[in-house]
Motif scaffolding. Structure first.
Motif, PDB file in Angstrom:
ATOM      1  N   ASN A   1       0.796  -1.227   0.000  1.00 51.42           N
ATOM      2  CA  ASN A   1       0.000   0.000   0.000  1.00 51.42           C
ATOM      3  C   ASN A   1       0.828   1.276   0.000  1.00 51.42           C
ATOM      4  O   ASN A   1       0.277   2.375  -0.115  1.00 51.42           O
ATOM      5  CB  ASN A   1      -0.939   0.004   1.215  1.00 51.42           C
ATOM      6  CG  ASN A   1      -2.113  -0.935   0.996  1.00 51.42           C
ATOM      7  OD1 ASN A   1      -2.689  -0.973  -0.080  1.00 51.42           O
ATOM      8  ND2 ASN A   1      -2.436  -1.726   1.995  1.00 51.42           N
ATOM      9  N   CYS A   2       2.128   1.146   0.128  1.00 50.15           N
ATOM     10  CA  CYS A   2       3.007   2.322   0.224  1.00 50.15           C
ATOM     11  C   CYS A   2       2.812   3.239  -0.990  1.00 50.15           C
ATOM     12  O   CYS A   2       2.778   2.779  -2.127  1.00 50.15           O
ATOM     13  CB  CYS A   2       4.462   1.868   0.319  1.00 50.15           C
ATOM     14  SG  CYS A   2       5.642   3.223   0.212  1.00 50.15           S
ATOM     15  N   LEU A   3       2.689   4.537  -0.720  1.00 54.10           N
ATOM     16  CA  LEU A   3       2.432   5.481  -1.809  1.00 54.10           C
ATOM     17  C   LEU A   3       3.697   5.815  -2.589  1.00 54.10           C
ATOM     18  O   LEU A   3       3.634   6.259  -3.720  1.00 54.10           O
ATOM     19  CB  LEU A   3       1.832   6.778  -1.236  1.00 54.10           C
ATOM     20  CG  LEU A   3       0.488   6.616  -0.506  1.00 54.10           C
ATOM     21  CD1 LEU A   3       0.095   7.908   0.185  1.00 54.10           C
ATOM     22  CD2 LEU A   3      -0.600   6.177  -1.481  1.00 54.10           C
ATOM     23  N   LYS A   4       4.842   5.646  -1.945  1.00 54.18           N
ATOM     24  CA  LYS A   4       6.089   6.061  -2.608  1.00 54.18           C
ATOM     25  C   LYS A   4       6.899   4.900  -3.163  1.00 54.18           C
ATOM     26  O   LYS A   4       7.998   5.099  -3.684  1.00 54.18           O
ATOM     27  CB  LYS A   4       6.966   6.832  -1.610  1.00 54.18           C
ATOM     28  CG  LYS A   4       6.435   8.206  -1.273  1.00 54.18           C
ATOM     29  CD  LYS A   4       7.522   8.999  -0.550  1.00 54.18           C
ATOM     30  CE  LYS A   4       6.964  10.240   0.094  1.00 54.18           C
ATOM     31  NZ  LYS A   4       7.906  10.756   1.113  1.00 54.18           N
TER      32      LYS A   4
ATOM     33  N   CYS B   1       8.454   2.568   1.895  1.00 59.46           N
ATOM     34  CA  CYS B   1       9.291   3.755   2.130  1.00 59.46           C
ATOM     35  C   CYS B   1       9.366   4.087   3.614  1.00 59.46           C
ATOM     36  O   CYS B   1      10.308   4.725   4.059  1.00 59.46           O
ATOM     37  CB  CYS B   1       8.753   4.948   1.336  1.00 59.46           C
ATOM     38  SG  CYS B   1       7.284   5.699   2.085  1.00 59.46           S
ATOM     39  N   ASN B   2       8.371   3.666   4.372  1.00 55.52           N
ATOM     40  CA  ASN B   2       8.291   3.943   5.817  1.00 55.52           C
ATOM     41  C   ASN B   2       8.209   5.434   6.132  1.00 55.52           C
ATOM     42  O   ASN B   2       8.570   5.862   7.225  1.00 55.52           O
ATOM     43  CB  ASN B   2       9.483   3.315   6.558  1.00 55.52           C
ATOM     44  CG  ASN B   2       9.381   1.801   6.589  1.00 55.52           C
ATOM     45  OD1 ASN B   2       8.345   1.263   6.949  1.00 55.52           O
ATOM     46  ND2 ASN B   2      10.446   1.126   6.183  1.00 55.52           N
ATOM     47  N   ASP B   3       7.753   6.193   5.167  1.00 59.40           N
ATOM     48  CA  ASP B   3       7.747   7.641   5.338  1.00 59.40           C
ATOM     49  C   ASP B   3       6.413   8.259   4.926  1.00 59.40           C
ATOM     50  O   ASP B   3       5.963   9.249   5.479  1.00 59.40           O
ATOM     51  CB  ASP B   3       8.910   8.210   4.486  1.00 59.40           C
ATOM     52  CG  ASP B   3       9.087   9.691   4.695  1.00 59.40           C
ATOM     53  OD1 ASP B   3       9.000  10.095   5.872  1.00 59.40           O
ATOM     54  OD2 ASP B   3       9.295  10.431   3.705  1.00 59.40           O
ATOM     55  N   CYS B   4       5.729   7.635   3.938  1.00 59.69           N
ATOM     56  CA  CYS B   4       4.492   8.215   3.414  1.00 59.69           C
ATOM     57  C   CYS B   4       3.357   8.072   4.426  1.00 59.69           C
ATOM     58  O   CYS B   4       3.493   7.396   5.439  1.00 59.69           O
ATOM     59  CB  CYS B   4       4.124   7.562   2.090  1.00 59.69           C
ATOM     60  SG  CYS B   4       3.570   5.861   2.284  1.00 59.69           S
ATOM     61  N   GLU B   5       2.246   8.688   4.115  1.00 60.33           N
ATOM     62  CA  GLU B   5       1.094   8.708   5.021  1.00 60.33           C
ATOM     63  C   GLU B   5       0.606   7.287   5.328  1.00 60.33           C
ATOM     64  O   GLU B   5       0.362   6.927   6.475  1.00 60.33           O
ATOM     65  CB  GLU B   5      -0.018   9.521   4.341  1.00 60.33           C
ATOM     66  CG  GLU B   5      -1.149   9.882   5.266  1.00 60.33           C
ATOM     67  CD  GLU B   5      -2.358  10.392   4.473  1.00 60.33           C
ATOM     68  OE1 GLU B   5      -2.189  10.723   3.282  1.00 60.33           O
ATOM     69  OE2 GLU B   5      -3.455  10.420   5.063  1.00 60.33           O
ATOM     70  N   ILE B   6       0.501   6.466   4.270  1.00 64.63           N
ATOM     71  CA  ILE B   6      -0.017   5.104   4.461  1.00 64.63           C
ATOM     72  C   ILE B   6       0.933   4.276   5.319  1.00 64.63           C
ATOM     73  O   ILE B   6       0.510   3.583   6.240  1.00 64.63           O
ATOM     74  CB  ILE B   6      -0.220   4.405   3.097  1.00 64.63           C
ATOM     75  CG1 ILE B   6      -1.190   5.203   2.235  1.00 64.63           C
ATOM     76  CG2 ILE B   6      -0.657   2.960   3.289  1.00 64.63           C
ATOM     77  CD1 ILE B   6      -2.613   4.767   2.246  1.00 64.63           C
ATOM     78  N   CYS B   7       2.238   4.358   5.012  1.00 67.28           N
ATOM     79  CA  CYS B   7       3.217   3.610   5.807  1.00 67.28           C
ATOM     80  C   CYS B   7       3.058   3.984   7.277  1.00 67.28           C
ATOM     81  O   CYS B   7       3.039   3.118   8.159  1.00 67.28           O
ATOM     82  CB  CYS B   7       4.644   3.914   5.349  1.00 67.28           C
ATOM     83  SG  CYS B   7       5.136   2.960   3.905  1.00 67.28           S
ATOM     84  N   ASN B   8       2.923   5.285   7.546  1.00 64.31           N
ATOM     85  CA  ASN B   8       2.783   5.738   8.934  1.00 64.31           C
ATOM     86  C   ASN B   8       1.490   5.253   9.575  1.00 64.31           C
ATOM     87  O   ASN B   8       1.488   4.841  10.736  1.00 64.31           O
ATOM     88  CB  ASN B   8       2.860   7.272   9.001  1.00 64.31           C
ATOM     89  CG  ASN B   8       4.305   7.728   8.927  1.00 64.31           C
ATOM     90  OD1 ASN B   8       5.181   7.088   9.523  1.00 64.31           O
ATOM     91  ND2 ASN B   8       4.564   8.788   8.172  1.00 64.31           N
TER      92      ASN B   8
HETATM   93 ZN    ZN Z   1       5.404   4.427   2.132  1.00 63.17          ZN
END
Ligand code: ZN
Length: 504
Positions: A62-65, A74-81
């Motif tokens: 589901n990661c956006l990046k 990416c562990n940084d985008c909104e979904i990852c968070n």
């Molecule tokens: Zn992400």
């Protein structure tokens, strides 16, 4: 604190996940190629990474990046968070142990699965942990959904007890079997954590923690967390003993010692005493096998083999290694593995190691001294056999005169003759004599040029010809020396008397 460590260092990428390489590779290639199944089944013991992998899988999908053809989140985008913090609407974790009934499954899973994912390019992922706890009707309801899965929905079922999951469910899933985490991977992970936490823990304590955890990384991290929470930057034995439950290595050592001395009554007494004290037999057995393996490897590899134990245990292991015949060790290990049918002993390579040891032991016995005298030389069995036939006469002469040879060497050097007393002839051919000894430092003493030249003269006296004298460690020393002594009992006793019974 221990739970904190476990959460603090929960892997954020597939690369960071400890062990389970084949599963990681498959999941990552499915993510990268977009070739995703509707249902997955993660099978394996607790603490081996089932839910960690499931979470990562969901996050990465589901990661956006995440770029095309890549598989790490990416562990940084909104979904990852959102997924990391458990606030995502598209990521639902259900603990089947506390939601066993069909109503729960209908409400939490089946109805929810009909609602499309919030992120319309992504997937709605359901993780059902301990899925074997579901009731029969709950399984039936779940099965219907698995048979006709809604679009963009993925089920990840995790279980420690696959035999309780219906075959109809299993056959609908892509199945992954997770393995216990090998000790070496676990120690590597624990070493990383103590480095991040900036504390020092002795290597053997890390090895001890990983042994105690029996392949469960979560337990290992919890134990390490408790040690870290002692609040010191240098962990000593004493401090660690506050956290680590008392070990059974001392008890194991007593059992091994009694087996080494063929003392059956002590061995059985020891076992019954331990059982009456409520020992965890399974853990005891796993450790016993590990202990015997360390002895076997130290004996065959020597000091370059690293023993990850406390100092006093290292002393014991070295002592056993010097005195426990290799053939007995490998036989004992085989019996243990066979009788206890331990399939998952955490030491994957042990059966292979045993196969190597047995192969060489058999080879030595076949060309061994009991029947045909020479052993262990590099010569092929054929060559050894010929040499033996030619030399049997000479060997007999040597055996007969062994006590005379010892007596003759006495005036030269007292310790020289006492070393010869511990040796025995292995082979004689047209050019040389091979003497078998137990210790390398004895060979060093006999190998000195002056000593060798004196010995050559003495041997010549009894063999009527001048031969080169060579020495080697006899791999079957104990057995062979017993046989040799048996033939020369009287003579050796006589010589011993003149030494006052002392052997150096
Ligand atoms: Zn992400």
């Amino acid at each position: 604190m221990s739970e904190v460590i476990y959460r603090k260092y929960r892997p954020k990428t597939f690369k960071e996940v400890v062990g389970q390489k084949p599963i990681k590779v498959t999941l990552q290639s499915e993510i990268a190629s977009g070739n995703i199944a509707h249902a997955y089944l993660f099978v394996g013991p607790r603490g081996t990474g089932k839910t960690t992998l499931a979470r990562l899988f969901a996050r990465s999908l589901n990661c956006l990046k995440r770029k095309d053809k890549e598989s790490e989140p990416c562990n940084d985008c909104e979904i990852c968070n959102l997924i990391s913090s458990g606030r995502s609407m598209d990521f639902i974790e259900v603990d089947a142990a506390s939601h066993t009934g069909v109503d729960n499954i209908r409400e939490n899973i089946i109805a929810n699965a009909q609602v499309p994912p919030f992120n319309n390019k992504g997937y709605k992922v359901f993780i059902i942990d301990e899925v074997h706890m579901l009731s029969k009707s709950a399984f039936n309801a779940l099965l219907k959904t698995l048979e006709e899965p809604p679009k963009s929905v993925i089920f990840i079922l995790a279980t420690t007890e696959i035999h309780k999951v219906p075959e109809t469910i299993i056959s609908r899933c892509q199945r992954f079997d997770l393995k216990k985490i090998p000790q070496v991977d676990m120690i590597k992970r624990l070493s990383e954590i103590i480095e991040w936490e900036k504390i020092t823990v002795p290597d053997y304590l890390l090895a001890e923690i990983s042994r105690r955890s029996e392949g469960c990384l979560r337990d290992a991290e919890s134990l390490l967390g408790q040690i870290i929470s002692l609040g010191t930057d240098k962990v000593t034995d004493e401090l660690a003993s506050l956290v680590l439950p008392s070990s059974n290595w001392g008890e194991i050592d007593i059992l091994v010692e009694s087996l080494r001395h063929n003392n059956l009554s002590t061995a059985l007494n020891q076992l019954n005493k331990l059982v009456s004290e409520g020992i965890d037999l399974q853990n005891f057995t796993v450790n016993l096998i590990d202990y015997l393996r360390q002895i076997m490897l130290y004996q065959t590899i020597g000091p370059s083999f690293n023993l990850d134990f406390s100092e006093d245990l290292v002393v014991s292991i070295k002592k056993h290694a010097a005195e426990f015949p290799l053939s007995d060790l490998s036989r004992l290990l085989n019996i243990l593995l066979e009788k206890l049918s331990i399939k998952d002993s955490l030491i994957d390579q042990l059966p292979l190691e045993l196969a190597c040891v047995e192969f060489l032991l058999n080879k030595e016995t076949k060309s061994g001294i009991q029947e045909t005298k020479p052993t262990q030389s590099d010569a092929s069995p054929e060559q050894s056999k010929t040499a033996t036939d030619n030399s049997s006469e000479a060997i007999k002469k040597l055996e007969k005169n062994w006590s005379n040879i010892i007596n003759d060497s006495k005036p030269l050097n007292h310790s020289l003759s006492s070393i010869l007393l511990t040796g025995h002839p292995l082979s004689v051919d047209n050019e040389s004599i091979m003497i078998g000894l137990e210790y390398a430092f004895h060979i060093e003493q006999l190998d000195k040029p002056q000593v060798k030249s004196n010995l050559t003269e003495i041997f010549e006296k009894y063999l009527d010809k001048k031969l080169n004298i060579n020495f080697q460690i006899d791999a079957n020393y104990k057995e062979n020396h017993e046989v040799f002594k048996g033939k020369n009992d009287k003579e050796v006793t006589d010589v011993l008397d003149t030494f006052g019974g002392e052997i150096v």
